[in-house]
Design a protein around this motif. Structure first.
Motif, PDB file in Angstrom:
ATOM      1  N   SER A 196     -14.086  -5.257  -1.121  1.00 41.88           N
ATOM      2  CA  SER A 196     -14.687  -3.926  -1.277  1.00 41.88           C
ATOM      3  C   SER A 196     -15.064  -3.310   0.072  1.00 41.88           C
ATOM      4  O   SER A 196     -15.168  -2.090   0.200  1.00 41.88           O
ATOM      5  CB  SER A 196     -15.935  -4.009  -2.158  1.00 41.88           C
ATOM      6  N   TYR A 213     -13.188  -3.501   2.655  1.00 37.32           N
ATOM      7  CA  TYR A 213     -11.948  -3.095   3.322  1.00 37.32           C
ATOM      8  C   TYR A 213     -11.026  -2.493   2.262  1.00 37.32           C
ATOM      9  O   TYR A 213     -10.085  -3.120   1.793  1.00 37.32           O
ATOM     10  CB  TYR A 213     -11.286  -4.309   4.003  1.00 37.32           C
ATOM     11  N   PRO A 214     -11.340  -1.262   1.832  1.00 34.99           N
ATOM     12  CA  PRO A 214     -10.564  -0.674   0.728  1.00 34.99           C
ATOM     13  C   PRO A 214      -9.112  -0.398   1.142  1.00 34.99           C
ATOM     14  O   PRO A 214      -8.872   0.077   2.249  1.00 34.99           O
ATOM     15  CB  PRO A 214     -11.291   0.643   0.423  1.00 34.99           C
ATOM     16  N   THR A 215      -8.186  -0.735   0.270  1.00 31.49           N
ATOM     17  CA  THR A 215      -6.768  -0.445   0.506  1.00 31.49           C
ATOM     18  C   THR A 215      -6.268   0.439  -0.630  1.00 31.49           C
ATOM     19  O   THR A 215      -6.878   0.493  -1.697  1.00 31.49           O
ATOM     20  CB  THR A 215      -5.943  -1.744   0.534  1.00 31.49           C
ATOM     21  N   LYS A 216      -5.153   1.114  -0.393  1.00 34.64           N
ATOM     22  CA  LYS A 216      -4.580   2.000  -1.423  1.00 34.64           C
ATOM     23  C   LYS A 216      -4.265   1.236  -2.702  1.00 34.64           C
ATOM     24  O   LYS A 216      -4.535   1.696  -3.794  1.00 34.64           O
ATOM     25  CB  LYS A 216      -3.305   2.627  -0.878  1.00 34.64           C
ATOM     26  N   ASP A 247       0.822  -1.218   0.000  1.00 29.95           N
ATOM     27  CA  ASP A 247       0.000   0.000   0.000  1.00 29.95           C
ATOM     28  C   ASP A 247       0.857   1.269   0.000  1.00 29.95           C
ATOM     29  O   ASP A 247       0.563   2.221  -0.726  1.00 29.95           O
ATOM     30  CB  ASP A 247      -0.961  -0.005   1.189  1.00 29.95           C
ATOM     31  N   THR A 268      -4.667  -2.033  -5.209  1.00 34.55           N
ATOM     32  CA  THR A 268      -5.571  -3.115  -5.595  1.00 34.55           C
ATOM     33  C   THR A 268      -4.791  -4.431  -5.581  1.00 34.55           C
ATOM     34  O   THR A 268      -3.643  -4.471  -6.027  1.00 34.55           O
ATOM     35  CB  THR A 268      -6.120  -2.869  -7.018  1.00 34.55           C
TER      36      THR A 268
END
Length: 285
Positions: free
Chosen positions: A242, A244-247, A67, A249
């Motif tokens: 979706s 747990y959105p992370t910077k 990330d 992909t």
């Protein structure tokens, strides 16, 4: 046996290589301190190889903060691509073979199929892009190379998913874990053994290879297995990525086909859960 030099000796895989080298009584191996083997110091790397004269160099040095790489693009690129190119060049000058560790994150991971070495690499995050560029830099600079892509690396050393789960499991009653990203955990001790198998084989079947433990799992099921084996009581809820959105992909499906490494070097690969049992046993020691 031929002399081996390990770059990035202080990291998780470096520490596992040290343990496995002792177990296998491999004595002709050097683990220089980070300041003596800086992947970004081209002249320093050349001096180190000229001094040590290794037959093999293992590159465990990498920028792996997936990330953070989205923000620290230049640093990730420097370590994963430029550093790899410097090291490959030093190996070329000093007549060494390079074993370079890469990642399943070079793949897009949109298709549910086993990923082969020759499949198109289409990374979807900065980390994956820089690791793929590092692979290309090694391959174009140095004919004598083994590039080993691995996935979901963990061990009793350094920071990793298994140790994080054990810590969180001890602190909390309930955890939400992503269930729609599928891959294969890899015990770094097993990877270290595979690397030494390649080196001791004296093979010149250079190129890209895939290595992870056997089997397929999701992060959710991996976490459940960690708690099951360690007898940690914690409620685990499956959630979609979706939620747990992370910077960066992540690939949705990155299970690699390992037939090439098994057939070429006659390597037997342990099942992921069996290796996890072994790792947790070591952590409990």
């Amino acid at each position: 046996m031929s002399k081996i030099l390990v770059i990035g000796a202080g990291g998780q895989l470096g520490q596992c290589l040290k343990v496995v080298a002792e177990r296998r009584e491999i004595t002709e191996i050097v683990f220089p301190a980070e300041q003596d083997a800086n992947i970004l110091d081209e002249a320093g790397l050349n001096d180190l190889l000229a001094r040590e004269q290794p037959a093999f160099v293992i590159n465990c040095a990498a920028y792996t903060a997936v990330d953070k790489a989205e923000d620290e693009v230049d640093l990730a690129k420097a370590i994963n691509e430029t550093g790899a190119a410097y090291l490959a060049s030093a190996c070329l000058v000093n007549g060494a073979t390079l074993v370079h560790v890469s990642t399943d994150f070079v793949f897009e991971g949109n298709d549910v199929k086993l990923l082969k070495e020759e499949d198109e690499a289409k990374p979807i995050n900065v980390y994956g892009v820089t690791k793929l560029d590092g692979e290309k830099a090694v391959a174009t600079t140095l004919p004598a190379h083994f590039i080993i892509r691995t996935s979901w690396l963990y061990s009793e050393y350094a920071n990793n998913f298994v140790k994080t789960m054990l810590k969180l499991g001890a602190e909390r009653d309930e955890l939400n874990i992503i269930a729609d990203q599928v891959g294969t955990p890899t015990y770094a001790i097993d990877l270290a053994n595979a690397i030494f198998d390649i080196i001791t084989s004296s093979s010149t079947a250079y190129g890209v290879y895939h290595y992870s433990n056997e089997g397929v799992t999701s992060w959710f099921d991996f976490a459940k297995a960690i708690f099951d084996i360690s007898e940690t009581v914690v409620k685990v809820n499956p959630i979609p990525g979706s939620a747990y959105p992370t910077k960066a992909t992540r690939p949705a499906f990155s299970v690699m086909d390992k037939s090439k490494i098994k057939n070429t070097f006659n390597i037997e690969i342990p099942y992921w859960r069996d290796s996890l049992v072994e790792c947790i046993k070591q952590i409990n020691k």
